[in-house]
Motif scaffolding. Structure first.
Motif, short mmCIF file in Angstrom:
data_model
loop_
_atom_site.label_atom_id
_atom_site.label_comp_id
_atom_site.label_asym_id
_atom_site.label_seq_id
_atom_site.Cartn_x
_atom_site.Cartn_y
_atom_site.Cartn_z
N ALA A 91 37.73 54.65 46.59
CA ALA A 91 37.41 54.11 45.27
C ALA A 91 38.56 54.22 44.47
O ALA A 91 38.69 53.31 43.43
CB ALA A 91 36.23 55.14 44.74
N ALA A 92 39.46 55.25 44.31
CA ALA A 92 40.45 55.35 43.40
C ALA A 92 41.46 53.93 43.66
O ALA A 92 42.22 53.61 42.68
CB ALA A 92 41.10 56.78 43.62
N GLN A 93 41.42 53.60 44.90
CA GLN A 93 42.38 52.57 45.17
C GLN A 93 41.89 51.28 44.86
O GLN A 93 42.66 50.32 44.84
CB GLN A 93 43.00 52.56 46.80
N MET A 94 40.73 51.20 44.64
CA MET A 94 39.96 50.00 44.10
C MET A 94 40.82 49.40 43.00
O MET A 94 41.03 50.02 41.73
CB MET A 94 38.40 50.12 43.60
N PRO A 95 41.27 48.04 42.93
CA PRO A 95 42.08 47.35 41.70
C PRO A 95 41.15 47.26 40.72
O PRO A 95 40.13 47.00 40.78
CB PRO A 95 42.55 46.20 42.55
N PRO A 96 41.61 47.40 39.56
CA PRO A 96 41.14 47.20 38.25
C PRO A 96 40.66 45.68 38.22
O PRO A 96 39.46 45.59 37.71
CB PRO A 96 41.77 47.70 37.06
N ALA A 97 41.23 45.00 38.93
CA ALA A 97 40.74 43.41 38.82
C ALA A 97 39.50 43.28 39.55
O ALA A 97 38.92 42.13 39.08
CB ALA A 97 41.88 42.36 39.35
N ALA A 98 39.02 44.08 40.11
CA ALA A 98 37.71 43.94 40.88
C ALA A 98 36.63 43.85 39.93
O ALA A 98 35.44 43.27 40.13
CB ALA A 98 37.64 45.24 41.99
N ALA A 99 36.87 44.40 38.65
CA ALA A 99 35.76 44.26 37.64
C ALA A 99 35.88 42.82 37.24
O ALA A 99 34.50 42.42 36.78
CB ALA A 99 36.40 45.32 36.56
N LEU A 100 36.73 42.02 37.43
CA LEU A 100 36.61 40.50 36.90
C LEU A 100 35.86 39.85 37.96
O LEU A 100 35.22 38.79 37.55
CB LEU A 100 37.82 40.04 36.79
N ARG A 101 35.60 40.30 39.15
CA ARG A 101 35.36 39.13 40.09
C ARG A 101 33.52 39.45 39.88
O ARG A 101 32.94 40.35 39.82
CB ARG A 101 35.46 39.95 41.55
N SER A 102 32.97 38.13 39.79
CA SER A 102 31.76 38.22 39.40
C SER A 102 30.51 38.46 40.73
O SER A 102 29.55 38.88 40.44
CB SER A 102 31.14 37.05 38.58
N GLU A 103 31.19 37.80 41.90
CA GLU A 103 30.64 38.11 42.97
C GLU A 103 31.15 38.50 43.94
O GLU A 103 32.54 38.91 44.00
CB GLU A 103 30.09 36.58 43.26
#
Lengths: 252, 298
Positions: free
Chosen positions: A239-251
């Protein structure tokens, strides 16, 4: 819109706060609040994770309390036999008591050997079942991390460090671990009490070494919580390695 | 930036009007520039002010920003050397078809991704030089994010969502609650402080997101298709809210969008295509263009 309020809201606030502090933080109290809330409001997912713990700890506490209950029953039986034997002796006199004692000693040794073997087999079973439960928890938590990639990414966008995410997931695991262990303990103990109660009468509950049993109860809750924490380490790191840009993906 | 042809050597010079010497033959190009801008005097003056005058304070500057994604053995360049200056207090829209590099640029400016080469400066700080801790600080205090899918934390109430960045910033709990309440009132949700995201409509959720983006008084608000998941009217409301914030508090707004309504309020629109800036439109130009189009239509 209130212009005065707005003036203090934005526009170059960055510099002002530069002086104050450059440290991002997540106090433990807040982390605990966020995590427990997350567990309580996502009972479905937490329930699946907790089932692993409940089953593992239920089995563990079953084995332990079974051991203690059978000891209690055994003690009661021995006491009864002794009193019967004593009564018989007083009737028969002292003749032949030596042979009885010898045979009694032999059976005791045999019993001890089988008990030892049984204990070893049970220990192995308990370790295996806890391992399987641990893997189940890891799997379930990995799923939950994947489900929450957007939430994790958003938190990172809002300024969360990797360590915050790890902290939140580990606290969640600890909460689920403790709650699941307590539930497992209740399930396991109830099962044993019912089993022995029906077989030997509920009077047997009084024969049990409660000091030892409560020690085991505490131990099984601790083992459950530790197991859950250990199982949560790989998902938390992921979870910690999840990139912050993951928030931007809508799907997905 | 506009292109001019040097009268001496025929070299094509790209300048905003500030550089008046041909870089090839060092001939004075003032005459050429003047000729080119004679009919557009007002625009030329704006152009000079627009891009090159260093006396202006730029909140975001990118220099040769390049990002190459590796997909197996294939290198896919998503961004091919973008130079972009964004003024403090500007309302900037980034437009472009999907796959144009729009999101990549957005991620790099927001510190969500690292460039393959080139640099992105925010408040004259190179984002690539920041440690994880400093980068998190930057994301928390300098930049406010608004997402297409709202991205509120589903288990938290509106107020808790707004106060979350303040927890990270180390605010006291009284301070947090007061400010959170004020921000939600500001976006018109004073009566829905304790509602969960799933109890709010799309427009309301996005309002909470706007309030959250303002939590730590950011200098920049990065909005990724903020109206993409909203109907026309609610979308308009969010755009108006952002514009109001922009005008009245001077916060810089950078927004990736497909939404043409966004153009009306933008100071500049950056068109991205194939990983490079295709053109930059200023509002005056767009209004003009819209006027002409309207004239043709009716």
């Amino acid at each position: 819109m209130d212009v005065k309020k707005l003036a203090e809201l934005g526009g170059g606030g960055g510099e002002k706060s530069l002086v104050v502090q450059r440290q991002i933080m997540l106090p433990w109290s807040d982390a605990f609040r966020i995590s427990t809330k997350s567990v309580l409001l996502r009972l479905g997912r937490a329930g699946i994770t907790a089932t692993g713990i409940i089953l593992g700890v239920a089995f563990l506490s079953y084995v332990w309390s079974d051991h203690i209950f059978s000891e209690g029953v055994e003690k009661a039986r021995v006491q009864q036999e002794q009193s019967v034997a004593q009564a018989a002796e007083t009737v028969r006199g002292t003749a032949g008591s030596a042979t009885t004692e010898a045979s009694q000693k032999q059976t005791a040794e045999q019993l001890a050997a089988t008990a030892k073997e049984k204990a070893a087999r049970q220990l192995w079973l308990v370790i295996m079942s806890l391992l399987v439960c641990g893997i189940g928890i890891t799997n379930s938590m990995l799923m939950s991390v994947t489900e929450r990639f957007q939430e994790i990414g958003t938190m990172k966008c809002l300024g969360a460090l990797d360590s915050f995410i790890v902290r939140l997931f580990l606290i969640e695991a600890a909460v689920v671990g403790v709650l699941g262990s307590v539930a497992g303990l209740i399930v396991g103990s109830l099962f044993v009490i019912l089993f022995y109660g029906i077989k030997y009468g509920f009077g047997v509950v009084g024969q049990v070494n409660w000091a030892q049993l409560s020690g085991y109860m505490v131990a099984s809750v601790v083992i459950g919580a530790v197991l859950s924490l250990m199982a949560a380490i790989p998902p938390a790191i992921r979870a910690a390695q999840m990139p912050p840009a993951a928030a931007l993906r809508s799907e997905i | 930036m506009a292109k001019y042809v040097c009268a001496e050597c025929g070299h094509e010079v790209e300048t905003t009007g500030l550089v008046t010497v041909c870089p090839e033959c060092h001939a004075d190009m003032t005459g050429v520039l003047e000729a080119a801008s004679r009919n557009l005097r007002k625009r030329a003056a704006d152009l000079v002010r627009d891009d090159s005058v260093t006396t202006h304070e730029y909140i975001v500057r990118t220099r040769g920003l390049t990002r190459i994604y590796k997909m197996g053995d294939v290198e896919v360049p998503a961004l091919k050397g973008v130079d972009l200056d964004i003024r403090r207090g500007e309302y900037l829209s980034i437009m472009g078809p999907s796959g144009s590099g729009k999101s990549t640029l957005f991620n790099l400016v927001g510190g969500l991704d690292k460039p393959t080469s080139g640099s992105c400066y925010i408040n004259e700080t190179d984002m690539a030089q920041l440690s994880a801790q400093e980068l998190a600080w930057q994301r928390c205090r300098t930049i406010g994010y608004i997402f297409q899918t709202f991205n509120l934390i589903p288990v938290m109430t509106a107020l808790e969502n707004v106060t979350l960045p303040m927890i990270f910033a180390g605010a006291s709990s009284d301070e947090m609650l007061e400010r959170g309440r004020m921000l939600l009132e500001l976006v018109g949700l004073g009566g829905r402080l304790h509602h969960k995201p799933n109890e709010l409509s799309g427009g309301q959720q996005q309002r909470v997101a706007v309030a959250r983006s303002l939590a730590n008084s950011p200098a920049i608000i990065l909005a990724d298709e903020p109206t993409g998941n909203l109907d026309l009217l609610t979308g308009k409301e969010i755009i108006d809210l952002l514009k109001e914030l922009n005008v009245e508090s001077g916060v810089t707004i950078i927004s990736a969008t497909h939404d043409l309504k966004m153009i009306d309020v933008s100071d500049r629109v950056v068109h991205i295509r194939d990983g490079a800036i295709e053109r930059i439109e200023r509002r005056e130009d767009i209004e003009l263009a819209v006027g002409i189009m309207g004239g043709q239509e009716h």
